[in-house]
Write an enzyme that holds these catalytic residues in place. Structure first.
Site, PDB file in Angstrom:
ATOM      1  N   ASN A 175     -14.521 -23.130 -10.822  1.00 32.30           N
ATOM      2  CA  ASN A 175     -14.390 -21.973 -11.700  1.00 32.30           C
ATOM      3  C   ASN A 175     -15.277 -20.832 -11.216  1.00 32.30           C
ATOM      4  OD1 ASN A 175     -14.499 -20.243 -14.102  1.00 32.30           O
ATOM      5  ND2 ASN A 175     -13.473 -21.909 -15.160  1.00 32.30           N
TER       6      ASN A 175
ATOM      7  N   HIS B  81      -3.323 -11.803 -11.139  1.00 31.94           N
ATOM      8  CA  HIS B  81      -2.228 -12.776 -11.219  1.00 31.94           C
ATOM      9  C   HIS B  81      -0.921 -12.088 -11.589  1.00 31.94           C
ATOM     10  CE1 HIS B  81      -5.134 -16.014 -10.916  1.00 31.94           C
ATOM     11  NE2 HIS B  81      -5.787 -15.554 -11.965  1.00 31.94           N
TER      12      HIS B  81
ATOM     13  N   HIS C 177      -8.576 -11.279 -13.559  1.00 28.99           N
ATOM     14  CA  HIS C 177      -9.305 -12.513 -13.864  1.00 28.99           C
ATOM     15  C   HIS C 177     -10.751 -12.290 -13.406  1.00 28.99           C
ATOM     16  CE1 HIS C 177      -8.703 -17.204 -13.984  1.00 28.99           C
ATOM     17  NE2 HIS C 177      -9.759 -16.810 -14.651  1.00 28.99           N
TER      18      HIS C 177
ATOM     19  N   ASP D  15     -18.389 -21.997 -17.111  1.00 30.46           N
ATOM     20  CA  ASP D  15     -17.347 -21.086 -16.643  1.00 30.46           C
ATOM     21  C   ASP D  15     -17.925 -20.115 -15.611  1.00 30.46           C
ATOM     22  OD1 ASP D  15     -15.157 -19.191 -16.529  1.00 30.46           O
ATOM     23  OD2 ASP D  15     -14.465 -19.950 -18.452  1.00 30.46           O
ATOM     24  N   ASN D  16     -18.046 -18.851 -15.946  1.00 32.24           N
ATOM     25  CA  ASN D  16     -18.539 -17.875 -14.963  1.00 32.24           C
ATOM     26  C   ASN D  16     -20.066 -17.845 -14.891  1.00 32.24           C
ATOM     27  OD1 ASN D  16     -16.038 -16.878 -14.069  1.00 32.24           O
ATOM     28  ND2 ASN D  16     -15.841 -15.620 -15.901  1.00 32.24           N
TER      29      ASN D  16
ATOM     30  N   GLU E 104     -12.877 -11.526 -19.773  1.00 34.31           N
ATOM     31  CA  GLU E 104     -13.051 -12.802 -19.081  1.00 34.31           C
ATOM     32  C   GLU E 104     -14.186 -12.791 -18.070  1.00 34.31           C
ATOM     33  OE1 GLU E 104     -12.721 -16.375 -16.809  1.00 34.31           O
ATOM     34  OE2 GLU E 104     -12.634 -14.337 -15.973  1.00 34.31           O
TER      35      GLU E 104
ATOM     36  N   ASN F 147      -9.464 -18.087  -9.221  1.00 35.28           N
ATOM     37  CA  ASN F 147     -10.116 -17.977 -10.515  1.00 35.28           C
ATOM     38  C   ASN F 147     -11.225 -16.932 -10.462  1.00 35.28           C
ATOM     39  OD1 ASN F 147     -12.140 -18.612 -12.685  1.00 35.28           O
ATOM     40  ND2 ASN F 147     -10.661 -20.200 -13.201  1.00 35.28           N
TER      41      ASN F 147
END
Length: 355
Positions: free
Chosen positions: A224, A134, A115, A269-270, A53, A168
């Protein structure tokens, strides 16, 4: 009269429902198909099957990769296994991954669910790895010290705070200092789903230090990825469901001032930042509906964009890679090292390409 009022209210309710559904589909880019963009030499990374991720590449070419994320509403290929941090040496001819051993008596391996990640290198060259975790679907930040010779992570501390409820991504600005995104306002899963559906745009960014914790930016429709410019003057924030990347000016007291925003036709996203050029590399979801409603017959696509000269009036945006999901599903992150591109995904594989 009562029947007429009831019919009117029902009509209004249906109209509102249709409006929200249309907005929800637009925010998720529900009907977008991908035009492929190929790279000349790409190979799947051996040893990654359940996600990559987020990733962070050190100047030495060592890459940390978070794997095995379990996130509410998102597919997992290994739902019963704890997550892990992988190490990859991008200087190798055919790099493979190694799972980093985690030491420290107070760390619970069984509930590890990594994450977003970020590194900070101290003046004495000590490398700290900060990991959004998480456990039991709560949110913590785990602070590790990287021990290169032992190929291990020494767990130093678990950070919890009421302003860090739905973490996140994270960008370290010190060993225990960071900015982090909360992608939702509500913690309750039912309320989170309505927050997402209605597009409430209540998510936010927090600055954390051991002595001060403060909301620095808010009003995001699913905040994000987050990162910082090489000179430390600007913070970049990806707003996933608004398809935007925001540029904030960072001040000496850690506050942030909005500078500009860029719009895209993809779910950003990232964000990775090239330490040499300052270019932004972003893992994206062309069609978010396929991420949140997984169908193996119609898998989520992957897309990587590069943003050059983001601070100028005319930044250059390039689609570097795009694929319909037959090779790589659900790209979340992309980063470069010496002409090579490493692409990670939310729950599937990772890809290593020559540029």
């Amino acid at each position: 009269m009562a029947k007429l009022m009831l019919l009117t209210l029902l009509g209004l309710g249906l109209a509102l429902f249709r409006d929200h559904r249309a907005s929800y589909q637009a925010r998720l880019n529900a009907f977008r198909e991908v035009k492929p963009v190929e790279l000349p030499n790409c190979n799947l990374v051996k040893g990654i099957e359940s996600g990559s991720e987020d990733l962070e590449i050190l100047p030495s070419g060592l890459a940390f990769i978070s794997s095995g994320l379990k996130y509410p509403g998102i597919k997992s290929f290994e739902p019963d296994k704890p997550g892990k941090i992988l190490l990859m040496d991008l200087n190798e001819e055919d790099p493979t991954v190694l799972e980093l051993k985690i030491t420290g008596s107070k760390f619970d391996h069984s509930s590890f669910n990594p994450h977003g990640i970020s590194t900070f290198t101290d003046e004495d060259n000590t490398v700290y790895l900060l990991v959004v975790n998480h456990p039991d679907f709560k949110s913590t930040v785990e602070l590790f010290k990287f021990q290169e010779e032992e190929k291990s992570l020494l767990h130093l501390k678990t950070i919890r705070h009421e302003l860090l409820p739905n973490l996140n991504d994270i960008v370290a600005v010190g060993p225990e200092h960071f900015y982090a995104t909360n992608d939702h306002y509500f913690v309750d899963h039912y309320l989170r789903s309505w927050e997402l559906y209605l597009g409430l745009a209540w998510s936010y960014v927090v600055y954390y230090s051991p002595t001060e914790v403060q909301v620095m930016a808010d009003g995001f429709d699913f905040a994000n990825g987050i990162n910082i410019s090489p000179d430390g003057k600007y913070v970049y924030i990806a707003e996933l469901l608004a398809h935007k990347i925001h540029v904030y000016e960072k001040h000496a007291n850690w506050t942030l001032t909005p500078l500009k925003s860029l719009d895209f036709n993809t779910l950003v996203d990232n964000i990775s930042v090239d330490p040499v050029t300052g270019d932004l590399w972003v893992g994206c979801h062309p069609n978010g509906m396929r991420i949140f409603f997984y169908d193996p017959e119609n898998p989520p696509a992957s897309e990587v964009i590069r943003i050059q000269n983001i601070l100028t009036e005319e930044p250059k945006v390039t689609r570097v890679y795009a694929e319909n999901g037959t090779v790589l599903q659900g790209s979340t992150v992309a980063s470069v090292y010496k002409g090579k591109l490493l692409i990670g995904t939310v729950f599937q594989k990772a890809l290593y390409c020559e540029l």
